[in-house]
Design a protein around this motif. Structure first.
Motif, short mmCIF file in Angstrom:
data_model
loop_
_atom_site.label_atom_id
_atom_site.label_comp_id
_atom_site.label_asym_id
_atom_site.label_seq_id
_atom_site.Cartn_x
_atom_site.Cartn_y
_atom_site.Cartn_z
N GLY A 1 0.81 -1.22 0.00
CA GLY A 1 0.00 0.00 0.00
C GLY A 1 0.84 1.27 0.00
O GLY A 1 0.31 2.37 -0.07
N GLY B 1 2.64 2.31 -2.29
CA GLY B 1 2.62 2.92 -3.63
C GLY B 1 3.72 2.38 -4.52
O GLY B 1 4.06 3.00 -5.53
N LYS B 2 4.23 1.19 -4.18
CA LYS B 2 5.34 0.60 -4.95
C LYS B 2 4.99 0.41 -6.43
O LYS B 2 5.71 0.86 -7.30
CB LYS B 2 5.69 -0.77 -4.37
N THR B 3 3.87 -0.31 -6.66
CA THR B 3 3.52 -0.66 -8.04
C THR B 3 3.26 0.59 -8.86
O THR B 3 3.75 0.71 -9.99
CB THR B 3 2.28 -1.59 -8.04
N THR B 4 2.53 1.54 -8.29
CA THR B 4 2.25 2.80 -8.99
C THR B 4 3.57 3.50 -9.30
O THR B 4 3.78 3.99 -10.42
CB THR B 4 1.41 3.72 -8.06
N LYS C 1 2.52 9.94 -2.02
CA LYS C 1 1.31 10.53 -1.44
C LYS C 1 1.56 11.88 -0.77
O LYS C 1 0.96 12.19 0.26
CB LYS C 1 0.64 9.54 -0.48
N ASP D 1 0.70 14.44 -2.04
CA ASP D 1 -0.43 15.27 -2.46
C ASP D 1 -1.56 15.22 -1.44
O ASP D 1 -2.45 16.04 -1.42
CB ASP D 1 -0.96 14.78 -3.81
N GLU E 1 -0.28 11.81 -8.09
CA GLU E 1 -1.19 10.85 -8.71
C GLU E 1 -0.96 10.71 -10.23
O GLU E 1 -1.19 9.67 -10.78
CB GLU E 1 -2.62 11.30 -8.41
#
Ligand code: GDP
Length: 295
Positions: A111, A113-116, A249, A251, A276
């Motif tokens: 969660g 944000g690794k993949t993103t 994140k 933002d 994002e």
């Protein structure tokens, strides 16, 4: 306290100091205490804040400053310099070179944000003329491969993964090998996460790292986790050789201070700020960041 508020509070403290008729020890202490409070409220590590205060007092010795010295400017400059010093992540431990194959492994909790971030990192470089590729070595989270595949397809980046293979080490190894043969110069390995730091996760990271021999391991950290960021980064660092940090994140309504603490947990780190959108991926640069922070 979000980052903008943190900057606002520090600026206000400096402004109040500036407006004082006489700059004496009391005014300086009040200003530094206000800055300290703001940094602690933003979740910056206590030790770092204490060091900063000590250093400023060392530089700004009011007794030694002869009349005619612009004390206000000297204090403002000292605060600016110390903030820069505190946030300076130093040089990256490795900088990939275009045209020469590099393996970059991403680690972090589930969660974070690794993949993103893997896709953003690939896309960011692709736009600059690199030939990136993505390997999904996350066999723990259901849907991880689909997510990476979807992101990669949208950004037109080659990818590798499996719906059936459950050994992340095998997938990582195969993917890296394949993309080396295809002359990709930035082979990005996305790894599993867990909700909390678990022995199994660290062991898996160690094995994937051993098998793929990454040139750089990037630790992805959710900025909203506050001070826990520091411990988390340290825990990952004990299992694999983390050479850089990406904070995600920023933002949101994250306190940000934890992220700030994290970026100086080791001097050989650099940091990206990402949002994002795919094309809003920015390399962290300390001086403009502090200038912006102070407004
Ligand atoms: P992973 O489990 O570490 O691979 O995390 P994911 O990449 O799946 O991200 C988890 C969630 O956070 C997803 O819903 C992402 O869209 C979201 N996310 C990732 N990076 C950012 C960011 O910089 N800002 C915001 N607002 N959301 C993000």
């Amino acid at each position: 306290m979000v980052l903008a508020q943190l900057g606002g509070s520090i600026s206000k403290a400096l402004q109040r100091m500036s407006n004082a008729t006489i700059i004496d020890e009391k005014v300086l202490n009040e200003c530094l205490n206000e800055i300290t409070r703001a940094l602690l409220q933003a979740d910056v590590q206590f030790r770092m804040v204490a060091d900063m205060q000590k250093n400023i007092k060392k530089v700004v010795n009011l007794d030694d400053l002869a009349a005619g010295h612009n004390k206000r400017r000297i204090i403002q400059q000292a605060v600016f310099n110390e903030l820069c010093k505190m946030l300076d992540p130093g040089k990256p431990s490795f900088t990939p070179k275009k045209g020469k194959p590099s393996v970059i492994m991403f680690v972090g909790l589930q969660g974070s944000g690794k993949t993103t971030t893997c896709t953003k990192y690939a896309y960011y470089h692709q736009k600059k003329g690199w030939k990136p590729a993505l390997v999904c070595a996350d066999t723990f989270r259901a849907g991880a491969f689909d997510q990476l595949k979807q992101n990669a397809t949208k950004a037109k980046i080659p990818f590798y993964g499996s719906y059936t293979e459950s050994d992340p080490v095998k997938i990582a190894e195969e993917g890296v090998e394949r993309f080396k043969k295809e002359n990709c110069d930035l082979i990005i390995v996305d790894t599993s996460g867990r909700h909390k730091q678990e022995v199994a996760l660290f062991e898996e990271m160690r094995q994937v790292s051993e098998a793929t021999k990454p040139d750089l391991i990037i630790f992805v950290m959710d900025s909203s986790i506050g001070q826990a960021a520091f411990d988390q980064a340290q825990a990952f660092k004990q299992s694999v050789s983390v050479g850089a940090v990406i904070v995600t994140k920023m933002d949101g309504h994250a306190k940000g201070g934890g992220a700030l603490s994290c970026c100086c947990y080791k001097k050989s780190c650099y940091i990206h700020w990402n949002w994002e959108h795919m094309d809003e991926f920015e390399v962290f640069d300390v001086k403009p960041f502090v200038s912006r922070l102070l407004g």
